[in-house]
Design an enzyme around this catalytic site. Structure first.
Site, mmCIF file in Angstrom:
data_model
loop_
_atom_site.group_PDB
_atom_site.id
_atom_site.type_symbol
_atom_site.label_atom_id
_atom_site.label_comp_id
_atom_site.label_asym_id
_atom_site.label_seq_id
_atom_site.Cartn_x
_atom_site.Cartn_y
_atom_site.Cartn_z
ATOM 1 N N TYR A 50 -2.342 -1.534 10.285
ATOM 2 C CA TYR A 50 -2.300 -1.630 8.826
ATOM 3 C C TYR A 50 -0.983 -1.061 8.292
ATOM 4 O O TYR A 50 -0.305 -1.690 7.475
ATOM 5 C CB TYR A 50 -3.492 -0.875 8.235
ATOM 6 C CG TYR A 50 -3.666 -1.028 6.745
ATOM 7 C CD1 TYR A 50 -4.285 -2.156 6.216
ATOM 8 C CD2 TYR A 50 -3.241 -0.042 5.861
ATOM 9 C CE1 TYR A 50 -4.456 -2.295 4.840
ATOM 10 C CE2 TYR A 50 -3.415 -0.172 4.488
ATOM 11 C CZ TYR A 50 -4.027 -1.302 3.993
ATOM 12 O OH TYR A 50 -4.200 -1.439 2.625
ATOM 13 N N SER A 83 0.865 -1.178 0.000
ATOM 14 C CA SER A 83 0.000 0.000 0.000
ATOM 15 C C SER A 83 0.899 1.224 0.000
ATOM 16 O O SER A 83 2.090 1.137 0.319
ATOM 17 C CB SER A 83 -0.870 -0.013 1.263
ATOM 18 O OG SER A 83 -1.490 1.233 1.483
#
Length: 273
Positions: free
Chosen positions: A168, A155
Site C-alpha cells: 500500500y 494517502s
C-alpha cells in the site's frame, strides 16, 4: 439550478464545476461516492465507475434518477477492456471527460516477510495498473479537448510509512510519481494532475483494517485507533469524506497550471510538509 435525487430531495447546485464531466472510480461508496455527490452539487455530471455495476447504478440514482446528470458503469480498473468501455460510455453519455478521479483501491495488511506475492500483485494491480489504465484512457479525450484535470487518491502513506502496509505504501508513493509525469506531459494539452493524500478516513476500507491491525499487533480495536491510527494527528480526529471531497473540488476547479504535479495532505496534521 436544482435537480432531483432518487429520494426526491432537491439539491442546490453552485457553479464551481458547472457541466464538467467527472469520471470517479471506486465511487459506489466511501470517499468516491462523497466526491461524486459533492461534484454533482457543484454542477458536474458524474460517472460512477465501480467494480459492482448494481451499486454503481444505485449511487448514480441517488444523485439523479433521470440519468441526465449521473450514470453508473461497471469498471474493473485492472481490465484494459473494461476501462476503455467505461470511458467510452462516459463520452457517449456526456460528450467528454473533464475530470478523472482515480480513487479505486484496496488494503491488505500483513508483515512484509509473510506477505503473499499474489496479494502484493493484486494490490499493485488495482492501485497502479488501474491508475495507469484510467489515466491513459482519460488523457486521450482530454488531449482532444485541450483541457482536463486528473486527480489521484493517494494517502498520507504517499509520504510516510506504517508497519504491515508495504504494498500500500509503495503503491501510494508511486501515484505521486505518475502524477508528476502526467503534469509534465499534459501541460502542453491543458491537462493538470495532482494527488490528494488523506489521513485516516473512517470508510469501509479503514473499518476492515482496524481489526486486522488489532489482531496483528495484539491490541484492542480502541487501542489501535488511539495509539496507531490517530496517534500523530493534532486533535485525535479522523479525516472526513467531506474533507477529501472539498479538496477534490478545489483541485478540479482550479483555473491554471499554477497547481499541477502537487500532492496535498489532508490529515488533521498526521503528516506535515
Amino acid at each position: 439550478m436544482t435537480f432531483w435525487t432518487g429520494t426526491r430531495r432537491a439539491l442546490a447546485v453552485s457553479s464551481r464545476l458547472q457541466d464538467k464531466v467527472a469520471v470517479i472510480t471506486g465511487a459506489a461508496s466511501g470517499i468516491g461516492k462523497e466526491i461524486a455527490l459533492t461534484f454533482a452539487r457543484e454542477g458536474a455530471r458524474v460517472v460512477i465507475a465501480d467494480l459492482d455495476r448494481d451499486r454503481a447504478e444505485a449511487a448514480a440514482c441517488d444523485i439523479d434518477s433521470s440519468g441526465r446528470r449521473a450514470i453508473g458503469v461497471a469498471m474493473d480498473v485492472t481490465s484494459e477492456e473494461q476501462v476503455e468501455a467505461g470511458m467510452s460510455r462516459a463520452i457517449e453519455a456526456f460528450g467528454g471527460i473533464d475530470v478523472l478521479i482515480s480513487n479505486a483501491g484496496i488494503q491488505i495488511v500483513a508483515p512484509l516477510v509473510e506477505f503473499e506475492f499474489a496479494q502484493w500483485r493484486k494490490l499493485m494491480n488495482i492501485h497502479l495498473d488501474g491508475a495507469f489504465l484510467t489515466t491513459r484512457a482519460a488523457l486521450r479525450q482530454m488531449y482532444r479537448q485541450k483541457s482536463g484535470s486528473v486527480i489521484y487518491m493517494g494517502s498520507v502513506h504517499s509520504k510516510e510509512a506504517s508497519p504491515l502496509k508495504a504494498p500500500y505504501v509503495t503503491a501510494k508513493h508511486g501515484l505521486i510519481g505518475l502524477a508528476k509525469v502526467v503534469a509534465r506531459e499534459g501541460a502542453a494539452h491543458g491537462v493538470r494532475a495532482n494527488v490528494i493524500c488523506p489521513g485516516f478516513v473512517r470508510t469501509p476500507l479503514v473499518e476492515t483494517q482496524i481489526p486486522e491491525q488489532a489482531r496483528e499487533l495484539g491490541l484492542s480495536e480502541e487501542e489501535v485507533v488511539r495509539t496507531v491510527t490517530l496517534k500523530q494527528t493534532v486533535d485525535g480526529e479522523f479525516t472526513t469524506v467531506a474533507d477529501v471531497a472539498e479538496t477534490a473540488t478545489f483541485l478540479a476547479a482550479f483555473p491554471s497550471n499554477a497547481l499541477t504535479g502537487q500532492s496535498i495532505v489532508v490529515s488533521h496534521g498526521w503528516s506535515m510538509q
